[in-house]
Write an enzyme that holds these catalytic residues in place. Structure first.
Site, PDB file in Angstrom:
ATOM      1  N   LYS A 297      24.383  40.731 -17.986  1.00 50.59           N
ATOM      2  CA  LYS A 297      24.129  41.007 -19.396  1.00 50.59           C
ATOM      3  C   LYS A 297      25.263  40.461 -20.212  1.00 50.59           C
ATOM      4  CE  LYS A 297      21.824  45.089 -20.712  1.00 50.59           C
ATOM      5  NZ  LYS A 297      22.035  46.400 -21.322  1.00 50.59           N
TER       6      LYS A 297
ATOM      7  N   MET B 227      30.991  43.551 -30.008  1.00 54.78           N
ATOM      8  CA  MET B 227      30.215  42.308 -29.851  1.00 54.78           C
ATOM      9  C   MET B 227      30.316  41.435 -31.098  1.00 54.78           C
ATOM     10  SD  MET B 227      26.829  43.849 -27.986  1.00 54.78           S
ATOM     11  CE  MET B 227      26.771  45.397 -28.842  1.00 54.78           C
TER      12      MET B 227
ATOM     13  N   ASP C  85      26.892  45.697 -14.637  1.00 57.19           N
ATOM     14  CA  ASP C  85      26.851  44.424 -15.364  1.00 57.19           C
ATOM     15  C   ASP C  85      28.262  43.907 -15.566  1.00 57.19           C
ATOM     16  OD1 ASP C  85      27.783  45.821 -17.702  1.00 57.19           O
ATOM     17  OD2 ASP C  85      25.743  46.602 -17.861  1.00 57.19           O
TER      18      ASP C  85
ATOM     19  N   GLU D 117      71.570  56.334  26.778  1.00 54.89           N
ATOM     20  CA  GLU D 117      71.881  57.747  26.488  1.00 54.89           C
ATOM     21  C   GLU D 117      70.874  58.342  25.527  1.00 54.89           C
ATOM     22  OE1 GLU D 117      75.875  58.706  25.285  1.00 54.89           O
ATOM     23  OE2 GLU D 117      76.598  57.064  26.590  1.00 54.89           O
TER      24      GLU D 117
HETATM   25  N1  SAH Z   1      29.067  50.835 -24.127  1.00 53.16           N
HETATM   26  C1  SAH Z   1      30.219  50.021 -24.394  1.00 53.16           C
HETATM   27  C2  SAH Z   1      29.927  48.910 -25.361  1.00 53.16           C
HETATM   28  C3  SAH Z   1      28.937  47.901 -24.885  1.00 53.16           C
HETATM   29  S1  SAH Z   1      28.706  46.596 -26.009  1.00 53.16           S
HETATM   30  C4  SAH Z   1      31.358  50.901 -24.890  1.00 53.16           C
HETATM   31  O1  SAH Z   1      31.152  52.093 -25.162  1.00 53.16           O
HETATM   32  O2  SAH Z   1      32.473  50.414 -25.015  1.00 53.16           O
HETATM   33  C5  SAH Z   1      29.814  45.378 -25.411  1.00 53.16           C
HETATM   34  C6  SAH Z   1      31.003  45.218 -26.319  1.00 53.16           C
HETATM   35  O3  SAH Z   1      31.933  46.276 -26.101  1.00 53.16           O
HETATM   36  C7  SAH Z   1      31.809  43.966 -26.077  1.00 53.16           C
HETATM   37  O4  SAH Z   1      31.240  42.841 -26.698  1.00 53.16           O
HETATM   38  C8  SAH Z   1      33.129  44.341 -26.715  1.00 53.16           C
HETATM   39  O5  SAH Z   1      33.055  44.226 -28.100  1.00 53.16           O
HETATM   40  C9  SAH Z   1      33.222  45.809 -26.388  1.00 53.16           C
HETATM   41  N2  SAH Z   1      34.059  46.064 -25.192  1.00 53.16           N
HETATM   42  C10 SAH Z   1      33.710  46.616 -24.043  1.00 53.16           C
HETATM   43  N3  SAH Z   1      34.758  46.725 -23.209  1.00 53.16           N
HETATM   44  C11 SAH Z   1      35.814  46.229 -23.888  1.00 53.16           C
HETATM   45  C12 SAH Z   1      37.192  46.073 -23.592  1.00 53.16           C
HETATM   46  N4  SAH Z   1      37.709  46.443 -22.419  1.00 53.16           N
HETATM   47  N5  SAH Z   1      37.989  45.530 -24.531  1.00 53.16           N
HETATM   48  C13 SAH Z   1      37.499  45.151 -25.738  1.00 53.16           C
HETATM   49  N6  SAH Z   1      36.209  45.279 -26.053  1.00 53.16           N
HETATM   50  C14 SAH Z   1      35.385  45.807 -25.148  1.00 53.16           C
END
Ligand code: SAH
Length: 466
Positions: free
Chosen positions: A272, A385, A250, A44
């Site tokens: 890197k 870092m 990177d 149906e």
């Molecule tokens: N240009 C990036 C930094 C590059 S140097 C920015 O503005 O954040 C790389 C460092 O950034 C790492 O060694 C760490 O200290 C920090 N970093 C990047 N991403 C991160 C995340 N998700 N959590 C904690 N630290 C982070």
């Protein structure tokens, strides 16, 4: 992927719907929209289906399902409320290798149907692999609101110029750039405004004037991808990620972010990690120049913000020296991401009047920081870092007068689902890092603002590894 997404060409081909109720009617109508020849098997029919049959748009066999009904059929959907019939349809279709769907029974489906946004010829399909249909429908509703109705017309218009464009711009890369301009510019706006004739004229003119050499000029986008959570990308970053021919990234760029890059773009890992560069910086700089000189749109995708400890400045200096056009897109730097997702404001009227971002990475074995200034109690210090250098940083600050009991936080993989926040005191910082096995990427936040973490935390963190 649990299901392989395809669009099925069914024009004028026989398809079968088993069942005569409202659900069957909905499925039958969809098949009809795709111009299939719809046959319905059911003892149906509901009113809606009866009307379709009466109008000659579908055919009806008033019977119970039999495997013979599948002869000639290209696809079958079962929508009855009798589980035995549904199973019989599934088994008969499987035996004859005919794609089958039993409504709401994923285990009896060889294919499933997505939620769709229909702007024919543009069709967007959304699926949750059968798991959460409500979510697919919810997304569809959002897409409906986002995509102007004129997109169907725009797709038709662009489609009608396809072979002309192919002739004028034989190279696929310049053709893609041409269409990108068209779909974002005047032509699209004219279509959305209902001025189809004007749009056709504009497109004709633009195609005549199109110049492959000009379209193909290479350039570099230096883009900050933020701290790792894709929701924190900027619109501009996303747009350029969809546009680029080649992406240099990177290890700071999270896989979830890389996923959003155009599917057919080349991806080049340039690595890197401190002291372990996959490609030396100078080679990265020159690679970008070379790719841009080949006419490529190069996306240099960096973690966080490109101009904060990212060597972004050096990269574009080389581009400038070679006369390569470039654009820089800011990203959320990881300190900002970590601060928000850990619930630690970097400044606060009661605790900190200034905040300094420093790098713990040592050039030629030494850090050159103004320790005396960083040791001021009302200063928040965020160390990028810094994991490896934590003992040195901690010693220097205490030697320069920062109290050993100053609160500190270490934020690993900030803003992502893997985020971990661990707090302690400046004196304990090295053991805090060691005990919890903190790995890069991680940031260290030093200062009284860290006290707010317990009260302001809102993000669920990953537990410590066992
Ligand atoms: N240009 C990036 C930094 C590059 S140097 C920015 O503005 O954040 C790389 C460092 O950034 C790492 O060694 C760490 O200290 C920090 N970093 C990047 N991403 C991160 C995340 N998700 N959590 C904690 N630290 C982070």
């Amino acid at each position: 992927m649990d299901y392989f997404p395809v669009f099925f060409q069914l024009r004028d081909l026989p398809v079968l719907v088993v069942g005569g109720g409202e659900v069957a009617a909905r499925k039958a109508r969809l098949l009809q929209d795709a111009h299939a020849k719809v046959e319905i098997v059911a003892p149906e029919l509901c009113d809606a289906l009866r009307a379709e049959v009466a109008a000659g748009r579908m055919r009806h066999q008033p019977a119970c399902f039999l495997p013979e009904h599948l002869q000639e059929v290209r696809l079958v959907i079962a929508a009855t409320n009798d589980p035995a019939v549904n199973r019989a349809v599934f088994e008969a279709a499987e035996a004859q290798r005919i794609p089958v769907n039993v409504v709401d029974q994923p285990e009896l489906c060889r294919f499933i149907m997505p939620a769709i946004v229909d702007r024919s010829p543009l069709v967007i399909a959304v699926s949750t692999s059968g798991g959460v249909p409500v979510l697919a429908r919810h997304l569809r509703t959002r897409l409906e609101g986002l995509i102007p109705h004129g997109y169907g017309e725009l797709a038709k218009l662009a489609g009608s110029f396809r072979s002309q464009a192919k002739q004028k711009l034989p190279d696929p890369a310049s053709r893609r750039l041409f269409w990108e301009d068209v779909l974002e510019g005047t032509v699209a706006e004219q279509v959305f405004a209902g001025q189809l004739e004007a749009a056709r004229e504009t497109l004709t003119r633009q195609l005549e004037a199109a110049d492959a050499a000009q379209l193909q000029q290479g350039c570099v986008y230096l883009v900050g991808g933020g701290p790792g959570n894709p929701d924190l990308l900027t619109f501009r970053a996303l747009r350029l990620m969809q546009l680029a021919d080649v992406v240099l990234y990177d290890n700071l760029v999270a896989p979830a972010i890389l996923e959003l890059v155009r599917r057919d773009a080349d991806r080049v890992y340039v690595g890197k990690r401190s002291n372990n560069h996959a490609l030396p910086q100078q080679d990265i700089n020159l690679l970008m120049v070379e790719l841009a000189q080949q006419g490529k749109k190069v996306l240099r995708l960096k973690g966080g913000d490109p101009f904060i400890f990212g060597r972004g400045g050096e990269e574009i200096e080389t581009l400038a020296e070679h006369g390569i056009p470039f654009e820089v897109v800011p990203g959320i730097t990881s300190a900002a991401g970590a601060s928000c997702y850990a619930g630690i404001p970097l400044t606060h009227r009661d605790y900190a009047q200034a905040c300094t971002f420093v790098t713990g990475h040592r050039r030629e074995g030494e850090t050159r920081l103004d320790w005396a200034r960083l040791s001021h109690p009302s200063e928040t210090v965020v160390v990028y870092m810094g994991v490896a250098q934590a003992p040195d940083i901690c010693r220097q600050l205490i030697e320069h007068g920062r109290l050993p009991e100053t609160p500190v936080a270490v934020v690993e993989q900030a803003t992502t689902r893997q985020q971990r926040v661990r707090t302690g005191t400046l004196a304990d910082l090295p053991s805090l890092i060691e005990t919890h096995g903190i790995r890069s990427p991680a940031l260290i936040i030093i200062g009284d603002v860290v006290r707010l973490h317990d009260k302001l935390r809102w993000h669920d963190d990953r537990a410590d590894p066992l």
